[in-house]
Design an enzyme around this catalytic site. Structure first.
Site, PDB file in Angstrom:
ATOM      1  N   TYR A  47      70.719  80.147   2.014  1.00 19.53           N
ATOM      2  CA  TYR A  47      69.495  80.966   2.151  1.00 19.53           C
ATOM      3  C   TYR A  47      69.070  81.837   1.176  1.00 19.53           C
ATOM      4  O   TYR A  47      68.012  81.775   0.921  1.00 19.53           O
ATOM      5  CB  TYR A  47      69.852  81.833   3.479  1.00 19.53           C
ATOM      6  CG  TYR A  47      68.498  82.507   4.070  1.00 19.53           C
ATOM      7  CD1 TYR A  47      67.553  81.886   4.633  1.00 19.53           C
ATOM      8  CD2 TYR A  47      68.548  83.849   3.867  1.00 19.53           C
ATOM      9  CE1 TYR A  47      66.460  82.568   5.474  1.00 19.53           C
ATOM     10  CE2 TYR A  47      67.528  84.762   4.502  1.00 19.53           C
ATOM     11  CZ  TYR A  47      66.424  83.916   5.089  1.00 19.53           C
ATOM     12  OH  TYR A  47      65.428  84.644   5.824  1.00 19.53           O
TER      13      TYR A  47
ATOM     14  N   LYS B  12      65.509  81.267  -0.879  1.00 15.29           N
ATOM     15  CA  LYS B  12      64.411  82.412  -0.919  1.00 15.29           C
ATOM     16  C   LYS B  12      64.216  82.943  -2.378  1.00 15.29           C
ATOM     17  O   LYS B  12      63.200  83.309  -2.650  1.00 15.29           O
ATOM     18  CB  LYS B  12      65.032  83.566  -0.062  1.00 15.29           C
ATOM     19  CG  LYS B  12      64.965  83.228   1.347  1.00 15.29           C
ATOM     20  CD  LYS B  12      63.742  82.788   2.271  1.00 15.29           C
ATOM     21  CE  LYS B  12      63.609  82.924   3.675  1.00 15.29           C
ATOM     22  NZ  LYS B  12      62.033  82.436   4.134  1.00 15.29           N
TER      23      LYS B  12
END
Ligand code: NAD
Length: 247
Positions: free
Chosen positions: A155, A159
């Site tokens: 993640y 991001k």
């Protein structure tokens, strides 16, 4: 009515932050495209509430990670609405695990939805914005992309990738009147964070100078600013909204 006459496409807007964004944008006069891969009934309920308050919009169900679905959905939205002025790449998922236990499948799934989805939507919608010579693109990064987080290597990579993608797009599209910015939220109270163990939530809370988590509506307020005429000279920025968790 800061978005009067505008058409806004917000991915992952059947619930959570995306839902708060379409509600806020609609209240400012935008026609909103509520789009998601799941929870169609919730998306239709949101649209009905917006319409009964005098707003307008439509629902478009598609998977942001699937190029063919993205292309045909955007074509359908352009046929129905005539234009897209604002794109919010908000759809995202987590598949948390420590690196040694993280499967290749969980790594790919998170990069596919968060990062590749942002690429696919931006590619097809920006072509239209370039012709229009105006547009606003807002990508959803995360504080985790800036500071890292144990258990979220997939993640945080996706991001952080969105932050780099945002800056490159701002450079490519600036001369065409299109701004591209990212929002990096901290801990926002949605279904995504509700599943975190209480101990993890407490540990985060202790690091937040403002001493609380945020509501999705607070992120929607920042998205509204970036999507509005007021932010005409803001591009290539990754703006934190995290209560001071990371500065
Ligand atoms: P959420 O899980 O409540 O909502 C995400 C929505 O995206 C869901 O409705 C889901 O169905 C949709 N979605 C998932 N995969 C999709 C796909 N392939 N195609 C289309 N839609 C898809 O999450 P949220 O908390 O509202 O998060 C919204 C965004 O903000 C995400 O990008 C998330 O990573 C980011 N974010 C959230 C937080 C937080 O604390 N909640 C913090 C930082 C960043």
């Amino acid at each position: 009515m800061r978005l009067a006459g505008k058409v806004a496409l917000v991915t992952g807007s059947a619930r959570g932050i995306g839902k708060a964004i379409v509600e806020r944008f609609a209240a400012e006069g935008a026609a909103v495209v509520i789009s998601d891969v799941a929870n169609e009934a919730a998306a239709r309920e949101t649209l009905a509430a917006i319409e009964s308050a005098g707003g307008k919009g439509m629902v478009a169900m598609f998977d942001v990670g699937d190029a063919a679905q993205v292309d045909s959905a955007v074509a359908g939205i352009l046929a129905a609405q005539g234009r897209i002025d604002i794109l919010v790449n908000n759809a995202g998922i987590t598949r948390d695990n420590l690196l040694l236990r993280m499967s290749e499948e969980d790594f790919d799934a998170v990069v596919r939805t968060n990062l590749k989805g942002t690429f696919l939507l931006t590619k097809v919608v920006s072509r239209h914005m370039i012709k229009q010579r105006s547009g606003r693109i807002v990508n959803m990064s995360s504080v985790v992309g800036m500071m890292g987080n144990a258990g979220q290597s997939n993640y945080s990579a996706a991001k952080a990738g969105i932050a780099g993608f945002t800056k490159s797009m701002a450079r490519e599209l600036g001369s065409r009147g299109v701004t591209v910015n990212a929002i990096a939220p901290g801990f926002i109270q949605t279904a995504m964070t509700a599943g975190l163990p209480e101990a993890v939530q407490k540990a985060f809370l202790q690091q937040i100078p403002l001493g609380r988590f945020a509501a999705p509506e607070e992120v929607a307020e920042l998205a509204l600013f970036l999507a509005s005429d007021a932010a005409g000279y803001v591009t290539g920025q990754v703006i934190g909204i995290n209560g001071g968790l990371y500065m």
